[in-house]
Design a protein around this motif. Structure first.
Motif, PDB file in Angstrom:
ATOM      1  N   UNK A  13       1.705   6.406   4.490  1.00  0.00           N
ATOM      2  CA  UNK A  13       1.797   5.003   4.916  1.00  0.00           C
ATOM      3  C   UNK A  13       2.213   4.169   3.720  1.00  0.00           C
TER       4      UNK A  13
ATOM      5  N   UNK B  64       0.726  12.536   6.364  1.00  0.00           N
ATOM      6  CA  UNK B  64       1.028  11.175   6.826  1.00  0.00           C
ATOM      7  C   UNK B  64       1.134  10.281   5.611  1.00  0.00           C
TER       8      UNK B  64
ATOM      9  N   UNK C   4       4.231   0.179   2.409  1.00  0.00           N
ATOM     10  CA  UNK C   4       4.686  -1.151   2.793  1.00  0.00           C
ATOM     11  C   UNK C   4       3.588  -2.175   2.570  1.00  0.00           C
TER      12      UNK C   4
ATOM     13  N   UNK D  36       0.836  -1.203   0.000  1.00  0.00           N
ATOM     14  CA  UNK D  36       0.000   0.000   0.000  1.00  0.00           C
ATOM     15  C   UNK D  36       0.866   1.246   0.000  1.00  0.00           C
ATOM     16  N   UNK D  37       0.297   2.312  -0.484  1.00  0.00           N
ATOM     17  CA  UNK D  37       0.968   3.593  -0.431  1.00  0.00           C
ATOM     18  C   UNK D  37      -0.106   4.668  -0.355  1.00  0.00           C
ATOM     19  N   UNK D  38      -0.252   5.235   0.828  1.00  0.00           N
ATOM     20  CA  UNK D  38      -1.333   6.206   1.018  1.00  0.00           C
ATOM     21  C   UNK D  38      -0.809   7.478   1.636  1.00  0.00           C
ATOM     22  N   UNK D  39      -1.258   8.598   1.081  1.00  0.00           N
ATOM     23  CA  UNK D  39      -0.822   9.880   1.623  1.00  0.00           C
ATOM     24  C   UNK D  39      -2.047  10.673   2.065  1.00  0.00           C
ATOM     25  N   UNK D  40      -2.031  11.140   3.291  1.00  0.00           N
ATOM     26  CA  UNK D  40      -3.114  12.021   3.742  1.00  0.00           C
ATOM     27  C   UNK D  40      -2.490  13.312   4.248  1.00  0.00           C
ATOM     28  N   UNK D  41      -3.210  14.405   4.048  1.00  0.00           N
ATOM     29  CA  UNK D  41      -2.673  15.686   4.478  1.00  0.00           C
ATOM     30  C   UNK D  41      -3.747  16.506   5.171  1.00  0.00           C
ATOM     31  N   UNK D  42      -3.318  17.368   6.078  1.00  0.00           N
ATOM     32  CA  UNK D  42      -4.282  18.240   6.758  1.00  0.00           C
ATOM     33  C   UNK D  42      -4.440  19.550   6.002  1.00  0.00           C
TER      34      UNK D  42
ATOM     35  N   UNK E 246       3.120  13.299  -8.488  1.00  0.00           N
ATOM     36  CA  UNK E 246       2.490  12.401  -7.511  1.00  0.00           C
ATOM     37  C   UNK E 246       1.917  13.064  -6.262  1.00  0.00           C
TER      38      UNK E 246
ATOM     39  N   UNK F  14       0.349  18.959   8.194  1.00  0.00           N
ATOM     40  CA  UNK F  14       0.879  17.626   8.501  1.00  0.00           C
ATOM     41  C   UNK F  14       0.508  16.647   7.390  1.00  0.00           C
TER      42      UNK F  14
END
Ligand code: SF4
Ligand code: SF4
Lengths: 310, 179
Positions: free
Chosen positions: B42, B40, B44, A1-7, A310, B38
């Motif tokens: 994830x 985040x 892997x 998996x590769x997930x990016x979340x930002x505020x 990306x 911020x």
């Protein structure tokens, strides 16, 4: 998996860029049209056609003047800090295409005005007799008129190229970041302008010539679009994804139906038949070309803002 | 001459957003906008999932496209530390800088000019740390001179693994994430 979340959730920035609305595509389109018109007018002046009563070079510069002013007004509407617009003209930033453009626009205006001076309309001469004096002075010097024609062609080419370079220099948006965009916008501006002059031309020779020229421009435009897509598809992953936005993604339908189909292929077929005297010249094909050119700017500006690293 | 940068320890950052609040307070950042935020990430494959928490902001790039695309010179490298700043009275709000930033670090301030992180240059000039750095409860951020081999940031970058964001974009960012 590769997930990016930002505020981060900045207005007009997230989730994808929306900083440029209708104003910039309209400005780029009008700039391209004016560029094409200057090149066509310049060519006719170079060929010394201004003596011809019905030459389009007598009235097209007026159209350029109006379209250019409208385009600059659209650009002005887009600026967020309008009171400081004059700052564009207290400096020249060599690395910024926008600075180049601001100065090119400043040179284009007098060039169009001088072109108008070659064959000024009656009302202008009556109101300002001095216009007649300068006009006669110019007309006694044929070589000057040729040079004004060349200047129109060069400035028109610079203006048309700049509208593309403006976007392609913004490397953060992969769809724009193709070095062929200037050619696409230049040839699209030429085809739109040729279509317009073809539509309004009173002179039969010019109408036929521009219909043929437009067919050439439209064919060339198809090649440039193909090259642009090949260029993107054979580049990095982000460029491939950017190409997909117009190939199969959310902008594909608009791009293929309105830009390529209605804007290029159908008018090309109609005009090929017209120059071979199988059908009459009608305004339909030129209108399609012009509308296609406008939609091209909208698709490129909007899809470009969606494309990113990306 | 100094060359200011930041190192952020992703092993210490817990994503508490104190830096975000500190920046908003210190710089009067209007509601609905952020100069820092911020992220985040994830990655892997289960069960070996890795989570990297990062405090992000303008990277004060050394080869900043926002500076080279600005038609008025409003976006510029500050004399002190090469910090990238916007001169608000020269900005026309054309948004070329926003379109050119691969990190989307800028926005248009409600007053019309382009805005972003300043590395709290007003504090730095007084010898203080940027607001975000000074409030971090885990002390995960180090601000300093990348050209000074004895600065804390240089020592950390010499001894720890680190990466910057989107290095392939070619902007030479000056914010580094220690991993
Ligand atoms: S992160 Fe963006 S805004 Fe900041 S210096 Fe780099 S390109 Fe400019
Ligand atoms: S928005 Fe302002 S800072 Fe950004 S490029 Fe335009 S003039 Fe320069």
């Amino acid at each position: 998996m590769h997930e990016i979340t930002t505020t981060r959730n900045n207005h007009l920035i997230d989730p994808s860029l929306e900083i440029w609305g209708w104003e910039i595509p309209v400005y780029l389109f009008l700039g391209g049209m004016v560029a094409g018109m200057m090149i066509i007018t310049g060519y006719f002046l170079f060929k010394q056609r201004q003596t011809e009563e019905t030459c389009s070079c007598r009235y097209v510069p007026w159209v350029s003047l109006v379209l250019l002013s409208l385009g600059m007004f659209a650009l002005f509407l887009d600026l967020e800090h309008k009171l400081f617009t004059w700052r564009l003209y207290t400096t020249f930033q060599v690395t910024s295409p926008m600075s180049w453009g601001a100065w090119i626009l400043i040179i284009v205006y007098p060039a169009i005005l001088v072109t108008i001076l070659i064959t000024p309309p009656k009302w202008l001469v009556e109101k300002f007799p001095v216009v007649k004096k300068y006009s006669e002075w110019l007309n006694e010097r044929k070589i000057w008129i040729k040079n004004i024609g060349v200047a129109n062609m060069i400035l028109g080419a610079m203006l048309g190229m700049y509208t593309g370079i403006l976007l392609s220099s913004l490397g953060a948006r992969p769809l724009w970041n193709t070095s062929i965009l200037w050619l696409l916008f230049l040839v699209s501006g030429l085809s739109g302008a040729a279509a317009f002059v073809h539509m309004v031309a009173k002179n039969v020779y010019e109408r036929e010539l521009l219909a043929k020229a437009d067919n050439g421009f439209l064919t060339f435009e198809l090649f440039v679009i193909a090259l642009m897509i090949i260029g993107l598809l054979t580049s990095t992953q982000v460029h491939q994804e950017a190409a997909m936005l117009i190939l199969t993604g959310p902008y594909a339908a608009t791009f293929w139906v309105f830009v390529v189909g209605i804007g290029i292929i159908i008018p090309l077929i109609i005009q090929l038949m017209a120059v071979n005297h199988k059908v009459n010249h009608t305004p339909w094909a030129p209108i399609m070309v012009i509308v296609g050119g406008l939609i091209l700017r909208f698709v490129i500006v909007e899809a470009g803002q969606v494309s990113s690293w990306f | 001459m100094a060359r200011y940068g930041m190192a952020i320890d992703t092993k210490l950052c817990v994503g508490c957003m104190d830096c975000v609040v500190a920046c908003k307070t210190e710089n009067n950042v209007p509601e609905g906008y952020n100069r820092d935020w911020i992220t985040e990430e994830a990655f892997g494959k289960f069960p070996n999932i890795n989570l990297e928490i990062r405090s992000e902001r303008c990277n004060h790039c050394e080869n900043a496209p926002c500076v080279s695309s600005c038609p008025t010179g409003a976006s510029h490298y500050h004399d002190i530390g090469g910090v990238v700043l916007v001169e608000y009275n020269e900005c026309i709000g054309c948004k070329a800088c926003i379109a050119s930033c691969p990190y989307d670090a800028r926005f248009i301030h409600p007053d019309g000019y382009a805005d972003k992180c300043t590395f709290c240059i007003h504090r730095v000039e007084e010898g203080k740390d940027p607001a975000c750095v000074s409030v971090c409860p885990t002390n995960c951020m180090i601000f300093g001179d990348l050209d000074d081999p004895n600065s804390e940031i240089s020592k950390q970058l010499n001894s720890r693994k680190h990466h910057s964001l989107k290095p392939v974009a070619g902007t030479n960012p000056k914010i580094f994430y220690l991993t």
